[in-house]
Scaffold this active site. Structure first.
Site, mmCIF file in Angstrom:
data_model
loop_
_atom_site.group_PDB
_atom_site.id
_atom_site.type_symbol
_atom_site.label_atom_id
_atom_site.label_comp_id
_atom_site.label_asym_id
_atom_site.label_seq_id
_atom_site.Cartn_x
_atom_site.Cartn_y
_atom_site.Cartn_z
ATOM 1 N N LYS A 115 6.020 -4.180 -19.964
ATOM 2 C CA LYS A 115 5.372 -4.545 -18.703
ATOM 3 C C LYS A 115 4.206 -3.599 -18.420
ATOM 4 O O LYS A 115 3.098 -4.018 -18.111
ATOM 5 C CB LYS A 115 6.415 -4.438 -17.579
ATOM 6 C CG LYS A 115 5.908 -4.845 -16.228
ATOM 7 C CD LYS A 115 6.930 -4.573 -15.145
ATOM 8 C CE LYS A 115 8.287 -5.165 -15.465
ATOM 9 N NZ LYS A 115 9.191 -5.183 -14.324
ATOM 10 N N LYS A 127 12.895 4.343 -16.284
ATOM 11 C CA LYS A 127 13.610 3.751 -15.141
ATOM 12 C C LYS A 127 14.712 4.704 -14.728
ATOM 13 O O LYS A 127 15.189 5.494 -15.543
ATOM 14 C CB LYS A 127 14.218 2.402 -15.542
ATOM 15 C CG LYS A 127 14.619 1.530 -14.374
ATOM 16 C CD LYS A 127 13.455 0.740 -13.806
ATOM 17 C CE LYS A 127 13.846 0.005 -12.542
ATOM 18 N NZ LYS A 127 12.774 -0.905 -12.091
ATOM 19 N N ASP A 167 12.665 0.318 -6.237
ATOM 20 C CA ASP A 167 13.287 -0.850 -6.882
ATOM 21 C C ASP A 167 14.375 -1.302 -5.904
ATOM 22 O O ASP A 167 14.336 -0.911 -4.724
ATOM 23 C CB ASP A 167 13.866 -0.475 -8.264
ATOM 24 C CG ASP A 167 14.296 -1.704 -9.072
ATOM 25 O OD1 ASP A 167 13.412 -2.426 -9.544
ATOM 26 O OD2 ASP A 167 15.514 -1.978 -9.198
ATOM 27 N N THR A 210 4.001 -6.439 -5.707
ATOM 28 C CA THR A 210 4.829 -7.171 -6.683
ATOM 29 C C THR A 210 4.884 -8.650 -6.311
ATOM 30 O O THR A 210 4.629 -9.527 -7.149
ATOM 31 C CB THR A 210 6.239 -6.567 -6.773
ATOM 32 O OG1 THR A 210 6.116 -5.164 -6.987
ATOM 33 C CG2 THR A 210 7.030 -7.188 -7.918
ATOM 34 N N ASN A 241 11.850 -6.687 -0.834
ATOM 35 C CA ASN A 241 10.413 -6.413 -0.931
ATOM 36 C C ASN A 241 9.675 -7.477 -1.750
ATOM 37 O O ASN A 241 8.663 -8.023 -1.302
ATOM 38 C CB ASN A 241 10.216 -5.019 -1.547
ATOM 39 C CG ASN A 241 8.768 -4.733 -1.853
ATOM 40 O OD1 ASN A 241 8.322 -4.911 -2.974
ATOM 41 N ND2 ASN A 241 8.010 -4.324 -0.849
#
Ligand code: NDP
Length: 446
Positions: A115, A127, A167, A210, A241
């Site tokens: 990504k 992550k 996240d 996003t 979100n």
């Protein structure tokens, strides 16, 4: 998959990483897509690129002790996977959810490599997260957890090393507490986290990025296939979100969003979801989405999330969590006339669901391309922090639109080059991989 070399790599990863189904699922999808590349590029095989790529550079697991409002000690587990730094510092969000485990963070970190590569910006893949559940906790409890989490994490991250972001479960509040603790311990004010508040180095349009990016990408997909958002019925799962700003942009582009959900159930409003009401319930009051129906006559609430995919729609934008669309849900979408699925969440479709999309002619936009606008704008936040400068909302949004267009072009071009026109999943995997692979080969066996 028929390539013996890739089959062997996958088998060895399975043996070394037992009990991590999400990680194996993400890896299998990418390796399958890379088959034609590997056959064309023996130099990458000779450089051991694939064997190195599947193994994270560093895996950090740590204890996160904190004290709850009753004075009782609680212990959670923290993770940070620094997966690949071939093209830039590790970059990827922090997930706070009770389901978090090593395999989930590894799947997310692995996806993040490709990504981030697709964004055109210099960011490696990483992550992190914890099995802490912010839901139902007081602000004080969330703060004490975040401070404890960062007390350990601060040894491993930095503006030129590893830059975490939000996240699931990590929004502006959590990022603020983590940033404050990092600054206090390290005695430096740097762009170590993205998704920061606007008063202390955050970027305009990061909150929206996003969700907006998912719609910008979907718009490119629609245009390339002779369609548009205008007049379309859209389902957006989730109400966090990504889902909220996906709803906003799809509506601005002329669509009607008829359903949204949370982890308990979904709401259906044939008149179009009142987004201000959803924001009030989920962001301000932090309540359940079922509250919506009390103030919106004509809308309905149904317990359970999967049922949302049984509603007829033209476009489905899953924005909640992994594996939320299974084979049965994908079949329902196809039977009800859905034409496009573009993924806001990470890996929301099971492999069986993806097979149904291809079989039934549903156009499929994979997460690592569709939802890359969030991390791309995080990259823009890093640039602004480095310059000690900030761009206007319009400037950031314009850059985001350009990035999403170039991601679509990269996926489309790679799919065509390898004889799989219209297969944006293969295109995203191949285009994302090639840049990282070239960088790994150039840097030698490290
Ligand atoms: P949030 O925590 O803001 O929202 C998550 C939403 O999904 C909530 O509505 C939540 O419901 C729902 N949800 C969570 N788990 C489940 C479940 N098991 N079943 C059904 N619904 C569920 O997270 P984000 O919006 O940030 O993230 C959503 C997805 O997008 C994730 O896959 C994330 O990895 C991905 N993503 C996020 C980016 C970002 O910038 N934030 C960037 C790229 C990808 P409830 O309120 O009940 O918890």
């Amino acid at each position: 998959m028929t390539n013996q070399y890739l089959i062997d790599v996958l088998e060895s990863v399975k043996k070394r990483n037992p009990g991590e189904p999400e990680f194996i699922q993400a890896l299998t999808e990418v390796l399958e897509s890379l088959e034609p590349v590997i056959e064309k590029r023996p130099d990458l095989v000779a450089a051991g690129v694939i064997e190195r790529l599947v193994e994270p550079e560093r895996q950090i697991i740590f204890r996160v002790p904190w004290v709850d409002d009753n004075g009782k000690v609680q212990v959670n587990r923290g993770f940070r996977i620094q997966y690949n730094s071939a093209i830039g510092p590790y970059k990827g969000g922090i997930r706070l959810h009770p389901s978090v485990n090593l395999g989930i963070i590894k799947f997310l970190g692995f996806e993040q490599i490709f990504k981030n590569s697709l964004t055109t910006l210099p960011m490696g893949g990483g992550k992190g997260g914890s099995d802490f559940d912010p839901k139902g906790k007081s602000d004080g409890e969330v703060m004490r957890f975040c401070q404890s989490f960062m007390t350990e994490l601060c040894r491993h991250v930095g503006a030129d090393l590893d830059v975490p972001a939000g996240d699931i479960g990590t929004g502006a509040r959590e990022i603020g507490y983590m940033f404050g603790q990092y600054k206090r311990i390290r005695n430096e004010f740097t762009g170590v986290l993205t998704g920061k508040g606007l008063t202390y180095g955050g970027s305009l349009a990061r909150t929206q990025a996003t969700g907006f990016g998912v719609c910008y990408f979907t718009n490119e997909v629609l245009k390339a296939n002779g369609m548009s958002f205008e007049g379309k019925k859209v389902i957006v799962s989730g109400s966090g979100n990504v889902a909220i700003y996906c709803n906003q942009k799809a509506t601005e582009l002329g669509a009607t969003v008829i359903a949204m959900s949370d982890s308990n159930g979904y709401i259906y409003d044939p008149n179009g979801i009142d987004l201000a009401a959803v924001k009030q319930i989920k962001e301000v009051e932090r309540k359940r989405i079922k509250e919506y129906v009390a103030t919106h006559p004509g809308s309905t609430y149904t317990e359970g999330c999967a049922g949302i995919w049984s509603l007829p729609c033209d476009i489905a934008l899953p924005c909640a969590t992994q594996n939320e669309i299974d084979k049965a849900s994908a079949e329902l979408l196809a039977a009800n006339g859905c034409k496009v699925v573009c993924e806001g969440a990470n890996m929301p479709s099971t492999p069986e669901a993806i097979a149904v999309y291809f079989e039934k002619g549903i156009i499929y936009g994979p997460a690592k391309a569709c939802n890359a606008g969030g991390v791309a704008t995080s990259g823009l936040e890093m640039s602004q922090n480095s310059m000690r400068y900030s761009w206007s909302f319009e400037e950031v949004d314009a850059k985001l639109q350009d990035i999403m267009k170039s991601i679509f072009k990269a996926c489309d071009d790679a799919a065509r080059e390898y004889g799989m026109e219209g297969n944006y999943m293969a295109g995203a995997n191949i285009a994302g991989f090639l840049k990282v692979a070239e960088a790994m080969k150039a840097q030698g066996c490290v």
